[in-house]
Design an enzyme around this catalytic site. Structure first.
Site, PDB file in Angstrom:
ATOM      1  N   SER A   1       4.750  -3.898   0.217  1.00  0.00           N
ATOM      2  CA  SER A   1       3.381  -3.613  -0.208  1.00  0.00           C
ATOM      3  C   SER A   1       2.506  -3.399   1.020  1.00  0.00           C
ATOM      4  O   SER A   1       2.971  -3.484   2.158  1.00  0.00           O
ATOM      5  CB  SER A   1       2.824  -4.776  -1.045  1.00  0.00           C
ATOM      6  OG  SER A   1       2.720  -5.947  -0.250  1.00  0.00           O
ATOM      7  N   LYS A   2       1.237  -3.139   0.789  1.00  0.00           N
ATOM      8  CA  LYS A   2       0.304  -2.838   1.887  1.00  0.00           C
ATOM      9  C   LYS A   2       0.222  -3.966   2.900  1.00  0.00           C
ATOM     10  O   LYS A   2      -0.013  -3.729   4.083  1.00  0.00           O
ATOM     11  CB  LYS A   2      -1.090  -2.551   1.318  1.00  0.00           C
ATOM     12  CG  LYS A   2      -1.176  -1.231   0.560  1.00  0.00           C
ATOM     13  CD  LYS A   2      -2.578  -0.999   0.037  1.00  0.00           C
ATOM     14  CE  LYS A   2      -2.667   0.321  -0.727  1.00  0.00           C
ATOM     15  NZ  LYS A   2      -4.006   0.564  -1.277  1.00  0.00           N
ATOM     16  N   ARG A   3       0.424  -5.196   2.449  1.00  0.00           N
ATOM     17  CA  ARG A   3       0.280  -6.309   3.387  1.00  0.00           C
ATOM     18  C   ARG A   3       1.400  -6.341   4.435  1.00  0.00           C
ATOM     19  O   ARG A   3       1.306  -7.044   5.436  1.00  0.00           O
ATOM     20  CB  ARG A   3       0.217  -7.643   2.647  1.00  0.00           C
ATOM     21  CG  ARG A   3       1.482  -8.034   1.920  1.00  0.00           C
ATOM     22  CD  ARG A   3       1.234  -9.278   1.059  1.00  0.00           C
ATOM     23  NE  ARG A   3       2.405  -9.653   0.293  1.00  0.00           N
ATOM     24  CZ  ARG A   3       3.386 -10.400   0.774  1.00  0.00           C
ATOM     25  NH1 ARG A   3       3.340 -10.826   2.011  1.00  0.00           N
ATOM     26  NH2 ARG A   3       4.415 -10.729   0.016  1.00  0.00           N
TER      27      ARG A   3
END
Length: 477
Positions: free
Chosen positions: A242-244
């Site tokens: 994911s973006k994290r």
């Protein structure tokens, strides 16, 4: 039979890493089999689809070099064809109109859950049957596919092996909404049929859709493609990527300084392999790629491994090619490439020391821009009184060189001559020159750095270093 694969993203966001790997695997298999690769934009979710996302998908595919033989096709341009297929199923009794409202279906679902029954649509439910029997032509309705009630759907997944799903677990899915628009699972089938798709390579999140789609293929009299469902990509912490975890979109990797060859090589190894080989040319990927070599297990994204690959490609690809990609980062960082050496020469000299093109641009700035201050730590250590004589002697010898003599070899001889005449080690000359040339304490070989910086700039920078030493000595008194 000509093998035909497709990549069919929904333009509701950018081309992400998982989608890029799916596209790559589909592209490689088509090339390996001497077949064709189709690009299809599945934009039936009109509310969430955007032209910006379409452009980003096309840009990402082009940047990675995944050229398509057909397309891009757009599902929103094919509504007439979908409706034609819906009417065919209605005429054949393999689909039917349902007039039950959403409110009624929600009510029935709540009752099923309260009774601990499987929550599902049942055309024979008394309330649904009553509504459908009372309906008149022209009343709002959806069209549902009449899914078989007996038997099972069985298919041999090229990655996961034999998969069997009982038809009793599948309900009559909607293939056309009340507003007349077709639904995803139906459009996909009609598209694959019309486009002659023989192999569908996609993420494992589509496995649940596959039995429903197979039943529709068969109801339409279409050939059922061969399926291969790839495992997901995880972050290095084991959670879904994911973006994290950093960049997720393909073009973010471009922005972070990765070459398309590095990302392609990295993605192909996220679930596929050929022996112990780690580095592949595109030609080798095509030659060796086999669906049966794709792992069933999820793969973890490792940024350090990607950086290692990127460093390899920066060092080994043609410097002129790397320079074309570096241009974008020069522009992004506001560095004017016209005010210094050819970018390819900088790639050859500095590239070996960097993992990304962002770093390469940052570490090359001194070739193109003058500076008025030195790195404090480097200057404190190397621009001391003891460096004055080596810098002055080097300056006089550099000033004596003609333009035709301004070569790395001659500059190396200058440094050696200064060392000999002053009877000092190479570090006593090379390090003050390095700080003078670059403003900092680290760089490639100082003679090669000076050669690229140029004679006039080097003279100016050595004088700046001598001024710094003079001021430092004056302040110490």
């Amino acid at each position: 039979m000509t093998v035909k694969t497709r990549f069919a993203p929904s333009p509701t966001g950018y081309l992400h890493v998982g989608g890029a790997r799916t596209a790559l695997y589909s592209w490689l298999y088509a090339k390996n089999q001497g077949g064709e690769f189709v690009l299809r934009i599945e934009d039936t979710d009109v509310e969430r689809s955007t032209q910006e996302a379409v452009d980003a998908i096309l840009e990402g595919m082009t940047w990675m070099g995944l050229d398509w033989d057909e397309g891009p096709y757009y599902q929103t341009h094919r509504y007439e064809r979908y409706n034609e297929a819906v009417e065919q199923l209605l005429a054949d009794g393999k689909a039917y109109k349902c007039y039950a409202s959403k409110e009624l279906l929600d009510e029935i679902r709540a009752e099923q859950e309260a009774n601990k029954e499987m929550a599902r649509y049942d055309a024979n439910h008394p309330k649904i049957k009553a509504v459908n029997d009372a309906a008149k032509d022209g009343d709002p309705c959806v069209v549902r596919f009449r899914n078989p009630k007996e038997g099972s759907v069985i298919f041999d997944d090229q990655i996961r092996g034999r998969i069997e799903i009982s038809n009793s677990q599948l309900d009559d899915l909607i293939i056309r909404r009340t507003d007349g628009s077709p639904t995803y699972n139906f459009c996909v089938v009609v598209d694959d049929w019309d486009m002659g798709i023989t192999h569908v390579i996609r993420g494992e999140d589509h496995i649940n859709n596959t039995p429903r789609q197979i039943n529709i293929y068969e109801a339409l009299g279409a050939s059922v493609p061969t399926f291969a469902h790839c495992a997901m990509i995880l972050g290095d912490d084991g959670a879904k990527l994911s973006k994290r975890h950093g960049a997720v979109s393909v073009m973010q990797y471009r922005d972070q300084g990765y070459l398309p060859e590095a990302l392609m090589n990295y993605l192909v190894r996220l679930g596929w392999g050929h022996g112990d080989q780690e580095i592949f040319t595109p030609e080798e990927m095509v030659k060796f790629f086999d669906l049966h070599d794709i792992s069933k297990s999820a793969s973890a994204f490792n940024t350090e491994k990607l950086q290692w690959l990127n460093n390899h490609y920066i060092k080994t690809l043609d410097a002129d090619y790397v320079a074309k990609h570096l241009e974008w980062h020069f522009s992004d960082q506001g560095i004017n490439k016209e005010t210094g050496p050819a970018l390819a020469d900088v790639v050859r000299l500095v590239g070996e020391r960097t993992n990304t093109l962002v770093e390469l641009a940052q570490q090359s700035r001194y070739f193109y821009e003058d500076f008025s201050e030195f790195d404090e730590k480097a200057a404190k250590k190397h621009l001391r009184g003891v460096a004055k004589a080596p810098l002055e002697l080097a300056l006089s010898k550099i000033e004596a060189l003609s333009s035709s003599d301004w070569t790395t070899e001659n500059l190396h001889q200058v440094i050696e001559a200064v060392c000999t005449e002053l009877e000092v080690g190479m570090g006593k000359v090379g390090m003050p020159l390095r700080v003078a040339a670059t403003g900092a304490g680290q760089s490639p070989s100082v003679d090669a750095v000076m050669q690229l910086i140029g004679k006039e700039r080097m003279i100016q920078r050595i004088k700046l270093a001598l001024d710094y030493i003079a001021k430092r000595e004056a302040n110490a008194q």
